[in-house]
Design an enzyme around this catalytic site. Structure first.
Site, PDB file in Angstrom:
ATOM      1  N   ASP A 186       0.751  -1.156  -0.185  1.00  0.00           N
ATOM      2  CA  ASP A 186       0.046   0.027   0.126  1.00  0.00           C
ATOM      3  C   ASP A 186       0.902   1.113  -0.002  1.00  0.00           C
ATOM      4  O   ASP A 186       2.072   1.142   0.199  1.00  0.00           O
ATOM      5  CB  ASP A 186      -0.836   0.172   0.985  1.00  0.00           C
ATOM      6  CG  ASP A 186      -0.349  -0.362   2.498  1.00  0.00           C
ATOM      7  OD1 ASP A 186      -0.817  -0.980   3.454  1.00  0.00           O
ATOM      8  OD2 ASP A 186       0.854   0.287   2.664  1.00  0.00           O
TER       9      ASP A 186
ATOM     10  N   ASP B 224       1.219   5.309   1.255  1.00  0.00           N
ATOM     11  CA  ASP B 224       0.920   6.198   2.059  1.00  0.00           C
ATOM     12  C   ASP B 224       1.315   7.609   1.652  1.00  0.00           C
ATOM     13  O   ASP B 224       2.523   7.550   1.274  1.00  0.00           O
ATOM     14  CB  ASP B 224       1.341   5.942   3.827  1.00  0.00           C
ATOM     15  CG  ASP B 224       0.799   4.723   4.013  1.00  0.00           C
ATOM     16  OD1 ASP B 224      -0.369   4.447   3.877  1.00  0.00           O
ATOM     17  OD2 ASP B 224       1.162   4.124   4.886  1.00  0.00           O
TER      18      ASP B 224
ATOM     19  N   ASP C 171       8.614   5.479  13.409  1.00  0.00           N
ATOM     20  CA  ASP C 171       9.530   4.683  14.139  1.00  0.00           C
ATOM     21  C   ASP C 171      10.586   4.242  13.934  1.00  0.00           C
ATOM     22  O   ASP C 171      11.964   4.555  14.733  1.00  0.00           O
ATOM     23  CB  ASP C 171       8.717   3.172  14.388  1.00  0.00           C
ATOM     24  CG  ASP C 171       8.026   2.557  13.175  1.00  0.00           C
ATOM     25  OD1 ASP C 171       8.588   3.161  12.143  1.00  0.00           O
ATOM     26  OD2 ASP C 171       7.341   1.795  12.968  1.00  0.00           O
TER      27      ASP C 171
HETATM   28  P1  ATP Z   1       3.895  -2.425   5.884  1.00  0.00           P
HETATM   29  O1  ATP Z   1       4.854  -2.761   4.586  1.00  0.00           O
HETATM   30  O2  ATP Z   1       3.684  -3.506   6.536  1.00  0.00           O
HETATM   31  O3  ATP Z   1       2.690  -1.704   5.536  1.00  0.00           O
HETATM   32  P2  ATP Z   1       4.768   0.241   7.045  1.00  0.00           P
HETATM   33  O4  ATP Z   1       6.359   0.775   7.214  1.00  0.00           O
HETATM   34  O5  ATP Z   1       3.989   0.865   5.768  1.00  0.00           O
HETATM   35  O6  ATP Z   1       4.969  -1.347   6.499  1.00  0.00           O
HETATM   36  P3  ATP Z   1       2.414   1.026   8.516  1.00  0.00           P
HETATM   37  O7  ATP Z   1       1.951   0.262   9.738  1.00  0.00           O
HETATM   38  O8  ATP Z   1       1.751   0.902   7.206  1.00  0.00           O
HETATM   39  O9  ATP Z   1       3.890   0.170   8.190  1.00  0.00           O
HETATM   40  O10 ATP Z   1       2.869   2.394   8.865  1.00  0.00           O
HETATM   41  C1  ATP Z   1       3.194   3.514   8.037  1.00  0.00           C
HETATM   42  C2  ATP Z   1       4.114   4.139   8.339  1.00  0.00           C
HETATM   43  O11 ATP Z   1       3.708   4.797   9.671  1.00  0.00           O
HETATM   44  C3  ATP Z   1       5.179   3.609   8.967  1.00  0.00           C
HETATM   45  O12 ATP Z   1       6.323   3.451   8.010  1.00  0.00           O
HETATM   46  C4  ATP Z   1       6.053   4.414  10.022  1.00  0.00           C
HETATM   47  O13 ATP Z   1       6.791   5.546   9.450  1.00  0.00           O
HETATM   48  C5  ATP Z   1       4.865   4.998  10.605  1.00  0.00           C
HETATM   49  N1  ATP Z   1       4.220   4.219  11.881  1.00  0.00           N
HETATM   50  C6  ATP Z   1       3.350   3.480  11.859  1.00  0.00           C
HETATM   51  N2  ATP Z   1       3.023   2.718  13.067  1.00  0.00           N
HETATM   52  C7  ATP Z   1       3.966   3.439  13.765  1.00  0.00           C
HETATM   53  C8  ATP Z   1       4.458   3.524  15.273  1.00  0.00           C
HETATM   54  N3  ATP Z   1       3.588   2.530  16.074  1.00  0.00           N
HETATM   55  N4  ATP Z   1       5.222   4.236  15.787  1.00  0.00           N
HETATM   56  C9  ATP Z   1       5.783   5.238  15.001  1.00  0.00           C
HETATM   57  N5  ATP Z   1       5.620   5.268  13.702  1.00  0.00           N
HETATM   58  C10 ATP Z   1       4.642   4.530  12.918  1.00  0.00           C
HETATM   59 MG    MG Z   2       1.992   0.585   5.256  1.00  0.00          MG
END
Ligand code: ATP
Ligand code: MG
Length: 445
Positions: free
Chosen positions: A63, A65, A143
Site C-alpha cells: 500500500d 501512504d 518508528d
Molecule cells: P507495511 O509494509 O507493513 O505496511 P509500513 O512501514 O508501511 O509497513 P504501516 O503500519 O503501514 O507500516 O505504517 C506506515 C508508517 O507509519 C510507518 O512506515 C511509520 O513511518 C509510521 N508508523 C506506523 N506505526 C507507527 C508506530 N507505532 N510508531 C511510529 N511510527 C509508526
Molecule cells: Mg504500510
C-alpha cells in the site's frame, strides 16, 4: 549509520532522482494521482513510510501512504472520492476502486517536554498526539529509520533526515532516537521491530535488541484488540515462520503466549515445537500460493499443548468425559489467552469447534462418521488432525483413512464406513439416503 553520523542541523539529505532507484513505474497510478493533485493544489506531497522503503529494496509495496502539508479538510476538498477518518489521528482516505490511498497531514513529534499537547501515561506511553507540523517535525515521530524516508513528487528526490537510506542499504533496523524512550512511548514498536526484521530480513541494531529485552514486558499494557491486529500482520502475511523465530529469539513470544511458551518447556515440548513450526510453514506456503488463511488455525495450534494438558487434568480430577474435558479446557485456555490477544468471536467459535471435532477422527465406522465428511469445519479439523498425525499424536492409519476416503465417490464412501451397502447403488442420491438414516444411527459407531 550511527546517530552521530547524521546531519546534526536537522536538515535532510536530499538524494536526487539520478542517485536512487525509485521509478514512478512502480508506484501505483492511484498514489501518483493523489501526489500530483496535491502538488497542483499548491501543497507539498510525499510518498512516505513502508512504500519508499520497499521501493528502495526493489519490492512491490502493498500500500502507498502519502504525507502532505495540506490539512485533512483541504485534502478532502481536493478529492471527491475521499473521506476523513479517525478521531485521534485525522487522516484522509482517497478511494480508487479497491485501492485506498491514505493521506496524512504532517504531524509534530510528541515529546511531552516540548509539546504540551502530547500526553503520556505513567509508563510513558503516548495517549494523544495530533498536533500538525511540517515535514521537519513529522519525521521524528516515525518508528524506524527505514520507515522515515520521503519521496518528493516535486522533483522525484528522496528526503532522508535520519540515515534511512544507508540503513536500508545495509539491511539494518534501527529506531529513530533513543530506543528505550521510543519503546516506552509505544510498546507495539517491539512487535513492529520483530515484524520488519522478519519480513525484510534486516538485522536489529544492538540498541534496539537491548531495548526489546528491557521493555518487552510493556506489551502487557497494550490493548488486547491492538495486539490481535499485530498478530495478523506477523502471522498472516507470508512470513509467519520468520516472525515466530524472531519472537522466540528476542523472548517476546512468551509475552504474547505465556501458556504456549510453558508448553514448549515441557518434557515433550519438542513435539509441540515441531507442530508449531510446521503449521507456520504451511501458512506461509498457503499465502505464497494465494490460498486463504484463517488466524483461528494458528491460534488453535499455539494453544493446543496447554489445552491438552488442561483437558488431561480435568479428566483426571473431575467427572468429565474426554470430550467434555477437552471442551472445558479449550474454553479456559482460550479465555486466558483472550486477555492478552483478543480474537473476535467469528474466529473463536470455529476454533473451539475445530478442536472439539478432533476425537471424531478416531471413529471410522457408521453413519455418523460418514456424515462428519460433510461437516462445515471438516476441512479445517482435518488439516489440524494431519498436523497432529505428523508428530505421532494420531495414528498414520487414521490420517490415511481420512485422506483416502475424501477421494472416494458416494457409494464407495459408504462402504468405507460400513454403511449404505444394503441398498443397490445409484438409485438414490447419497445425501438423501444419509439424511434419512442419520437420526436412527446418530452416535451408533
Ligand atoms: P507495511 O509494509 O507493513 O505496511 P509500513 O512501514 O508501511 O509497513 P504501516 O503500519 O503501514 O507500516 O505504517 C506506515 C508508517 O507509519 C510507518 O512506515 C511509520 O513511518 C509510521 N508508523 C506506523 N506505526 C507507527 C508506530 N507505532 N510508531 C511510529 N511510527 C509508526
Ligand atoms: Mg504500510
Amino acid at each position: 549509520m550511527s546517530q552521530a553520523d547524521r546531519q546534526s542541523d536537522g536538515a535532510p539529505r536530499i538524494i536526487g532522482r539520478a542517485d536512487h532507484c525509485i521509478s514512478r513505474k512502480n508506484i501505483s497510478k492511484a498514489a501518483l494521482k493523489v501526489l500530483y493533485r496535491l502538488r497542483e493544489g499548491g501543497y507539498q506531497a510525499f510518498l512516505v513510510g513502508g512504500a519508499v522503503r520497499d521501493l528502495l529494496l526493489g519490492g512491490h509495496p502493498k500500500d502507498f501512504d502519502v504525507s502532505t502539508d495540506a490539512s485533512p479538510d483541504e485534502v478532502h476538498a481536493l478529492f471527491r472520492n475521499s473521506r476523513i477518518i479517525g478521531r485521534r489521528f485525522r487522516l484522509v482516505h482517497v478511494r480508487f476502486g479497491r485501492e485506498i490511498i491514505e493521506v496524512a497531514t504532517f504531524r509534530a513529534s510528541t515529546d511531552a517536554t516540548e509539546d504540551p499537547d502530547a500526553q503520556k501515561d505513567d509508563e510513558g506511553r503516548l495517549i494523544r498526539d495530533n498536533v500538525y507540523g511540517s515535514i521537519d517535525d513529522d519525521v521524528w515521530r516515525r518508528d524506524f529509520t527505514c520507515n522515515a524516508l520521503y519521496y518528493n513528487i516535486e522533483d522525484f528526490s528522496v528526503w532522508d533526515y535520519v540515515g534511512g537510506v544507508a540503513d536500508v542499504e545495509r539491511c539494518r533496523l534501527e529506531l529513530i532516537g533513543e530506543a528505550e524512550r521510543r519503546l516506552r512511548e509505544d510498546p507495539v514498536r517491539v512487535l513492529r521491530a520483530v515484524r520488519f526484521a522478519a519480513k525484510l530480513g534486516f538485522d536489529m541494531d544492538p540498541s534496539l535488541s537491548a531495548g526489546i529485552a528491557e521493555h518487552k514486558n510493556l506489551l502487557s499494557n497494550v490493548p488486547a484488540a491492538r495486539l490481535f491486529d499485530e498478530f495478523l500482520k506477523l502471522f498472516q502475511a507470508g512470513f509467519a515462520r520468520a516472525s515466530y523465530d524472531r519472537l522466540r529469539e528476542h523472548g517476546v513470544f512468551r509475552e504474547l503466549f505465556p501458556e504456549a511458551w510453558q508448553g514448549l518447556q515441557a518434557h515433550d515440548g519438542e513435539h509441540f515445537e515441531t507442530l508449531i513450526q510446521r503449521a507456520l510453514d504451511n501458512t506461509d506456503h498457503r499465502v505464497a500460493e494465494g490460498r486463504p488463511v484463517t488466524p483461528m488455525f494458528l491460534l488453535a495450534v499455539l494453544m493446543w499443548w496447554p489445552i491438552k494438558a488442561r483437558a488431561a487434568e480435568i479428566y483426571e480430577t473431575e467427572s468429565a468425559s474426554p470430550s467434555q474435558a477437552l471442551g472445558r479446557a479449550t474454553f479456559e485456555v482460550l479465555g486466558r489467552q483472550q486477555q492478552i490477544i483478543s480474537m473476535p468471536k467469528r474466529f473463536t467459535a470455529p476454533l473451539r469447534e475445530m478442536i472439539a471435532l478432533q476425537p471424531r477422527f478416531q471413529k471410522m465406522r457408521g453413519a455418523r462418521a460418514l456424515a462428519f465428511l460433510e461437516h462445515r469445519r471438516f476441512r479445517a479439523a482435518y488439516d489440524f488432525m494431519l498436523l497432529r498425525a505428523g508428530i505421532g499424536e494420531v495414528g498414520e492409519d487414521v490420517a490415511q483413512f481420512w485422506t483416502e476416503v475424501q477421494e472416494l465417490e458416494g457409494s464407495q464412501r459408504g462402504e468405507a464406513f460400513g454403511v449404505g451397502s444394503r441398498r443397490s447403488e445409484g438409485d438414490r442420491p447419497k445425501r438423501r439416503r444419509r439424511r434419512r438414516r442419520k437420526p436412527r444411527n446418530d452416535g451408533d459407531d
